[in-house]
Write a protein that holds these residues in place. Structure first.
Motif, PDB file in Angstrom:
ATOM      1  N   THR A 107      66.852  56.856  19.691  1.00 38.35           N
ATOM      2  CA  THR A 107      67.025  58.124  18.931  1.00 38.35           C
ATOM      3  C   THR A 107      68.178  59.059  19.624  1.00 38.35           C
ATOM      4  OG1 THR A 107      65.833  60.050  20.420  1.00 38.35           O
ATOM      5  CG2 THR A 107      64.378  58.263  18.975  1.00 38.35           C
ATOM      6  N   ASP A 108      68.479  60.028  18.891  1.00 40.44           N
ATOM      7  CA  ASP A 108      69.380  60.899  19.233  1.00 40.44           C
ATOM      8  C   ASP A 108      68.831  62.173  19.640  1.00 40.44           C
ATOM      9  OD1 ASP A 108      69.120  61.833  16.849  1.00 40.44           O
ATOM     10  OD2 ASP A 108      70.913  62.155  16.158  1.00 40.44           O
ATOM     11  N   TYR A 109      67.629  62.129  19.876  1.00 41.49           N
ATOM     12  CA  TYR A 109      66.908  63.152  20.165  1.00 41.49           C
ATOM     13  C   TYR A 109      66.538  63.320  21.854  1.00 41.49           C
ATOM     14  CZ  TYR A 109      65.632  64.498  15.507  1.00 41.49           C
ATOM     15  OH  TYR A 109      65.429  64.658  14.083  1.00 41.49           O
ATOM     16  N   SER A 110      66.953  64.617  22.245  1.00 44.81           N
ATOM     17  CA  SER A 110      66.425  64.816  23.739  1.00 44.81           C
ATOM     18  C   SER A 110      65.228  65.826  23.611  1.00 44.81           C
ATOM     19  CB  SER A 110      67.488  65.579  24.518  1.00 44.81           C
ATOM     20  OG  SER A 110      67.946  66.958  23.728  1.00 44.81           O
ATOM     21  N   PHE A 111      64.556  66.144  24.683  1.00 47.72           N
ATOM     22  CA  PHE A 111      63.614  67.053  24.781  1.00 47.72           C
ATOM     23  C   PHE A 111      63.869  68.448  24.297  1.00 47.72           C
ATOM     24  CE2 PHE A 111      61.013  70.362  27.634  1.00 47.72           C
ATOM     25  CZ  PHE A 111      59.943  70.228  26.446  1.00 47.72           C
ATOM     26  N   LYS A 112      64.855  68.991  24.614  1.00 42.12           N
ATOM     27  CA  LYS A 112      65.708  70.205  24.029  1.00 42.12           C
ATOM     28  C   LYS A 112      65.891  70.157  22.689  1.00 42.12           C
ATOM     29  CE  LYS A 112      68.546  72.494  26.806  1.00 42.12           C
ATOM     30  NZ  LYS A 112      69.649  72.692  27.624  1.00 42.12           N
ATOM     31  N   ASP A 131      57.735  63.048  38.476  1.00 50.13           N
ATOM     32  CA  ASP A 131      58.933  62.161  37.805  1.00 50.13           C
ATOM     33  C   ASP A 131      58.432  60.924  37.119  1.00 50.13           C
ATOM     34  OD1 ASP A 131      60.952  63.512  39.423  1.00 50.13           O
ATOM     35  OD2 ASP A 131      61.138  62.030  40.967  1.00 50.13           O
ATOM     36  N   MET A 132      57.284  60.867  37.005  1.00 47.54           N
ATOM     37  CA  MET A 132      56.720  59.705  36.302  1.00 47.54           C
ATOM     38  C   MET A 132      56.897  59.907  34.749  1.00 47.54           C
ATOM     39  SD  MET A 132      52.880  59.024  37.953  1.00 47.54           S
ATOM     40  CE  MET A 132      52.140  58.310  36.430  1.00 47.54           C
ATOM     41  N   VAL A 133      57.152  61.302  34.294  1.00 46.04           N
ATOM     42  CA  VAL A 133      57.144  61.937  33.027  1.00 46.04           C
ATOM     43  C   VAL A 133      58.503  61.334  32.287  1.00 46.04           C
ATOM     44  CG1 VAL A 133      58.563  63.888  33.269  1.00 46.04           C
ATOM     45  CG2 VAL A 133      56.923  63.856  31.363  1.00 46.04           C
ATOM     46  N   LYS A 134      59.414  60.715  33.150  1.00 50.20           N
ATOM     47  CA  LYS A 134      60.488  60.223  32.623  1.00 50.20           C
ATOM     48  C   LYS A 134      60.333  59.057  31.800  1.00 50.20           C
ATOM     49  CE  LYS A 134      61.976  57.446  36.944  1.00 50.20           C
ATOM     50  NZ  LYS A 134      62.858  57.366  37.994  1.00 50.20           N
ATOM     51  N   GLY A 135      59.134  58.294  32.145  1.00 57.27           N
ATOM     52  CA  GLY A 135      58.798  56.991  31.369  1.00 57.27           C
ATOM     53  C   GLY A 135      58.432  57.377  29.856  1.00 57.27           C
ATOM     54  N   ALA A 136      58.144  58.622  29.536  1.00 54.78           N
ATOM     55  CA  ALA A 136      57.930  59.054  28.056  1.00 54.78           C
ATOM     56  C   ALA A 136      59.343  58.868  27.202  1.00 54.78           C
ATOM     57  CB  ALA A 136      57.759  60.494  27.995  1.00 54.78           C
ATOM     58  N   LEU A 137      60.327  58.598  27.867  1.00 56.67           N
ATOM     59  CA  LEU A 137      61.797  58.380  27.264  1.00 56.67           C
ATOM     60  C   LEU A 137      61.774  57.077  26.355  1.00 56.67           C
ATOM     61  CD1 LEU A 137      64.301  59.841  29.538  1.00 56.67           C
ATOM     62  CD2 LEU A 137      63.380  60.864  27.407  1.00 56.67           C
ATOM     63  N   THR A 138      60.820  56.327  27.030  1.00 51.47           N
ATOM     64  CA  THR A 138      60.800  54.857  26.151  1.00 51.47           C
ATOM     65  C   THR A 138      59.385  54.396  25.732  1.00 51.47           C
ATOM     66  OG1 THR A 138      60.165  53.967  28.449  1.00 51.47           O
ATOM     67  CG2 THR A 138      62.592  53.942  28.009  1.00 51.47           C
ATOM     68  N   GLN A 139      58.669  55.593  25.436  1.00 52.33           N
ATOM     69  CA  GLN A 139      57.205  55.368  24.853  1.00 52.33           C
ATOM     70  C   GLN A 139      57.247  55.316  23.263  1.00 52.33           C
ATOM     71  OE1 GLN A 139      54.341  54.607  25.605  1.00 52.33           O
ATOM     72  NE2 GLN A 139      54.648  54.649  27.926  1.00 52.33           N
ATOM     73  N   ASP A 140      56.607  54.561  22.516  1.00 52.67           N
ATOM     74  CA  ASP A 140      56.773  54.546  21.152  1.00 52.67           C
ATOM     75  C   ASP A 140      55.910  55.796  20.511  1.00 52.67           C
ATOM     76  OD1 ASP A 140      54.065  53.124  22.249  1.00 52.67           O
ATOM     77  OD2 ASP A 140      53.754  52.364  20.256  1.00 52.67           O
ATOM     78  N   ASP A 141      54.992  56.406  21.496  1.00 48.90           N
ATOM     79  CA  ASP A 141      54.521  57.500  20.922  1.00 48.90           C
ATOM     80  C   ASP A 141      55.420  58.512  20.355  1.00 48.90           C
ATOM     81  OD1 ASP A 141      52.546  55.867  22.848  1.00 48.90           O
ATOM     82  OD2 ASP A 141      50.927  57.432  22.064  1.00 48.90           O
ATOM     83  N   LEU A 142      56.625  58.503  21.179  1.00 46.85           N
ATOM     84  CA  LEU A 142      57.647  59.654  20.844  1.00 46.85           C
ATOM     85  C   LEU A 142      58.433  59.049  20.055  1.00 46.85           C
ATOM     86  CD1 LEU A 142      57.180  62.066  22.348  1.00 46.85           C
ATOM     87  CD2 LEU A 142      56.224  60.216  23.793  1.00 46.85           C
ATOM     88  N   TYR A 143      59.288  57.902  20.231  1.00 51.93           N
ATOM     89  CA  TYR A 143      60.423  57.611  19.359  1.00 51.93           C
ATOM     90  C   TYR A 143      60.095  57.077  18.135  1.00 51.93           C
ATOM     91  CZ  TYR A 143      59.710  52.651  21.048  1.00 51.93           C
ATOM     92  OH  TYR A 143      59.230  51.517  21.400  1.00 51.93           O
ATOM     93  N   VAL A 144      58.854  56.562  17.862  1.00 52.73           N
ATOM     94  CA  VAL A 144      58.495  56.128  16.450  1.00 52.73           C
ATOM     95  C   VAL A 144      58.610  57.455  15.550  1.00 52.73           C
ATOM     96  CG1 VAL A 144      56.864  55.402  14.986  1.00 52.73           C
ATOM     97  CG2 VAL A 144      57.457  54.064  17.110  1.00 52.73           C
ATOM     98  N   GLN A 145      57.972  58.591  15.804  1.00 53.67           N
ATOM     99  CA  GLN A 145      57.913  59.508  15.112  1.00 53.67           C
ATOM    100  C   GLN A 145      59.431  60.517  14.967  1.00 53.67           C
ATOM    101  OE1 GLN A 145      55.346  62.957  16.545  1.00 53.67           O
ATOM    102  NE2 GLN A 145      54.892  61.797  18.255  1.00 53.67           N
ATOM    103  N   MET A 146      60.089  60.158  15.932  1.00 58.07           N
ATOM    104  CA  MET A 146      61.357  60.856  15.934  1.00 58.07           C
ATOM    105  C   MET A 146      62.299  59.852  14.784  1.00 58.07           C
ATOM    106  SD  MET A 146      62.303  61.815  19.983  1.00 58.07           S
ATOM    107  CE  MET A 146      61.071  62.709  20.847  1.00 58.07           C
ATOM    108  N   THR A 147      61.786  58.640  14.687  1.00 55.00           N
ATOM    109  CA  THR A 147      62.771  58.080  13.643  1.00 55.00           C
ATOM    110  C   THR A 147      62.455  58.712  12.171  1.00 55.00           C
ATOM    111  OG1 THR A 147      62.480  55.744  14.561  1.00 55.00           O
ATOM    112  CG2 THR A 147      62.676  55.947  12.334  1.00 55.00           C
TER     113      THR A 147
END
Length: 490
Positions: free
Chosen positions: A303-308, A38-54
């Motif tokens: 973002t408006d991105y989910s994993f899927k 369940d720790m992986v849910k923390g990825a939803l608020t990580q800049d490693d993910l959301y910055v590139q999704m910008t």
């Protein structure tokens, strides 16, 4: 499946290493490393993910060949906090300094920082086997916030992803990806040192780590005069140490990469991204993925991105790029024209430069002040003595011996403009305005001004408050607390 594996690896690695981030500075991290799905849910608020999704969402809006200016503006105006090179790029863009100048060492002392390396992944994910196409995209995006080794870090990591679509051998992936950046760059030299040390100490990653620390550990322009190291190449080396010694094993790869220290959530995130592409999502051990299914429809922060959704959009872009690069997609089968890695043009952010000494503003032999300056501790570090003013014409004069200088202070929504002179000649104007997003407080990247490329010897830097401010600023304040002087390496 491989694209899903890459994104999953990013999510797993960044949350696995989050608790240890920068707790190993100039040393390995020896604390406990824990994992629960369940720790992986923390990825939803990580800049490693959301910055590139910008960047990806900007591509959605303007097309796959969207300009660097539009990508830069999207980053600058995004409603989240930024650090280091990204933060300086935002400030530059707000001042009208657009890409590629926004990441240039002439406008930032963060050009070799890790920022692009940790947010370039999407480019590698959508360029399977096409490292030249990847490099072209990296060249455009990477220069928004970085330059030289800072850009090469993103190119190298993306090249590993490109190769991982078709290659399972870790050693081969690392060595092929190395061909995607200039061999004479310090980034390439640092990674080569890892490869050679791995051959010498194949059963002891700590000896390899120590050899890297001895040679490259204090080679950081941004984190100068401290054990903190956000430089792309040393953190890139930690990615490779984890991959080579982990040899495809998730537990070992993640643990080693994390224990190497420094930016120890970003580095395992990149390493796990490589493993995720090699194996594909369906073959990642379930202990690592069993928490992802619970959040696969949840949106990443800002973002408006989910994993899927991010998987689907990445695949769409991959198909477009395959077609644009001589391949084809027929009946949902991708025929890819493989591209051998080739390096871009060679560039160096800070040639032969190393931090020499720091000078706090209470050093009366080096600093002098004219006008109304107030003593205080306004800002990010209550332990630092600062001088502050909002008086038009107030001046701070700093005399130093070196070839470059960075003045550190504070920037916020009250900041005004300053005119900077070096040896009596006007250098340029800087704006100390920087508005953090609501609720954010960031105590880093507080570079007021900088000058590089000076001749060896004594110089005088003058900072003059000019009484002006940007339309959004609430005041014309200037805060100063120290200078870091750089000189040629011995």
């Amino acid at each position: 499946d491989k694209i899903a594996g890459g994104w999953a690896g990013k999510m797993i690695g960044v949350t696995y290493g989050e608790a240890s981030e920068f707790k190993g500075q100039g040393k390995t991290f020896e604390g406990d490393l824990l994992w629960q799905g369940d720790m992986v849910k923390g990825a939803l608020t990580q800049d490693d993910l959301y910055v590139q999704m910008t960047f990806m969402s900007t591509m959605d809006n303007y097309g796959i060949h969207v300009s660097a200016d539009k990508l830069g503006i999207a980053l600058a105006d995004a409603g989240y906090g930024l650090w280091h090179a990204n933060r300086m790029a935002r400030r530059n863009i707000w001042q009208g300094i657009m890409p590629p100048k926004s990441g240039s060492p002439n406008y930032s002392m963060h050009s070799d920082d890790i920022d692009f390396q940790i947010e370039a992944d999407y480019i590698g994910f959508m360029n399977p086997g096409m490292s030249q196409s990847s490099n072209k995209m990296c060249d455009k995006v990477g220069h928004i916030m970085n330059y030289g080794d800072g850009v090469y870090g993103g190119m190298f990591v993306c090249a590993m992803y490109c190769e991982a679509f078709f290659e399972t051998d870790i050693d081969t992936i690392v060595n092929k990806a190395l061909q995607a950046i200039p061999a004479k760059s310090e980034y390439a030299q640092c990674i080569t040192d890892v490869i050679e040390a791995y051959k010498k100490y194949p059963d002891d990653w700590r000896k390899t780590w120590q050899s890297l620390e001895d040679k490259w550990g204090d080679d950081d322009i941004c984190g100068a005069m401290s054990p903190f190291n956000i430089d792309a190449k040393i953190n890139g080396a930690y990615i490779v140490i984890g991959l080579l010694y982990g040899q495809g094993n998730w537990d070992r790869t993640l643990e080693i990469t994390t224990r190497c220290g420094q930016d120890s959530d970003c580095n395992p995130s990149n390493a796990a991204g490589v493993l995720g592409i090699i194996q594909g999502y369906s073959k990642i051990p379930t202990q690592w993925t069993d928490g992802i299914s619970k959040i696969e429809d949840s949106l990443f922060s800002h973002t408006d991105y989910s994993f899927k959704k991010v998987i689907d959009r990445t695949l769409d872009y991959a198909k477009t790029l395959i077609n644009k690069n001589g391949g084809k997609v027929i009946d949902n089968i991708c025929y890819i024209k493989y591209q051998s890695p080739k390096p871009p043009k060679f560039e160096v952010s800070y040639p032969n430069l190393k931090a020499s000494y720091a000078s706090k503003i209470d050093d009366t032999k080096a600093w002098s002040f004219e006008g109304n300056w107030t003593d205080g501790h306004i800002g990010y570090d209550q332990g630092r003595h600062q001088k502050t003013t909002n008086e038009k014409g107030a001046k701070a004069i700093f005399t130093f011996t070196g070839t470059a200088v960075k003045v550190v202070g504070y920037t916020d929504e009250r900041g005004g403009k300053i005119d900077v002179y070096i040896d009596g000649k006007f250098h340029r104007q800087y704006d100390c305005y920087y508005d953090e997003p609501a609720g954010m407080w960031l105590g880093n990247g507080l570079e007021v001004c900088s000058v590089i490329g000076l001749k060896t010897g004594q110089h005088t830097l003058k900072i003059a408050a000019n009484g002006e401010s940007s339309p959004k600023a609430k005041d014309t304040m200037v805060w100063l607390d120290m200078a870091i002087v750089y000189d040629n390496k011995e």
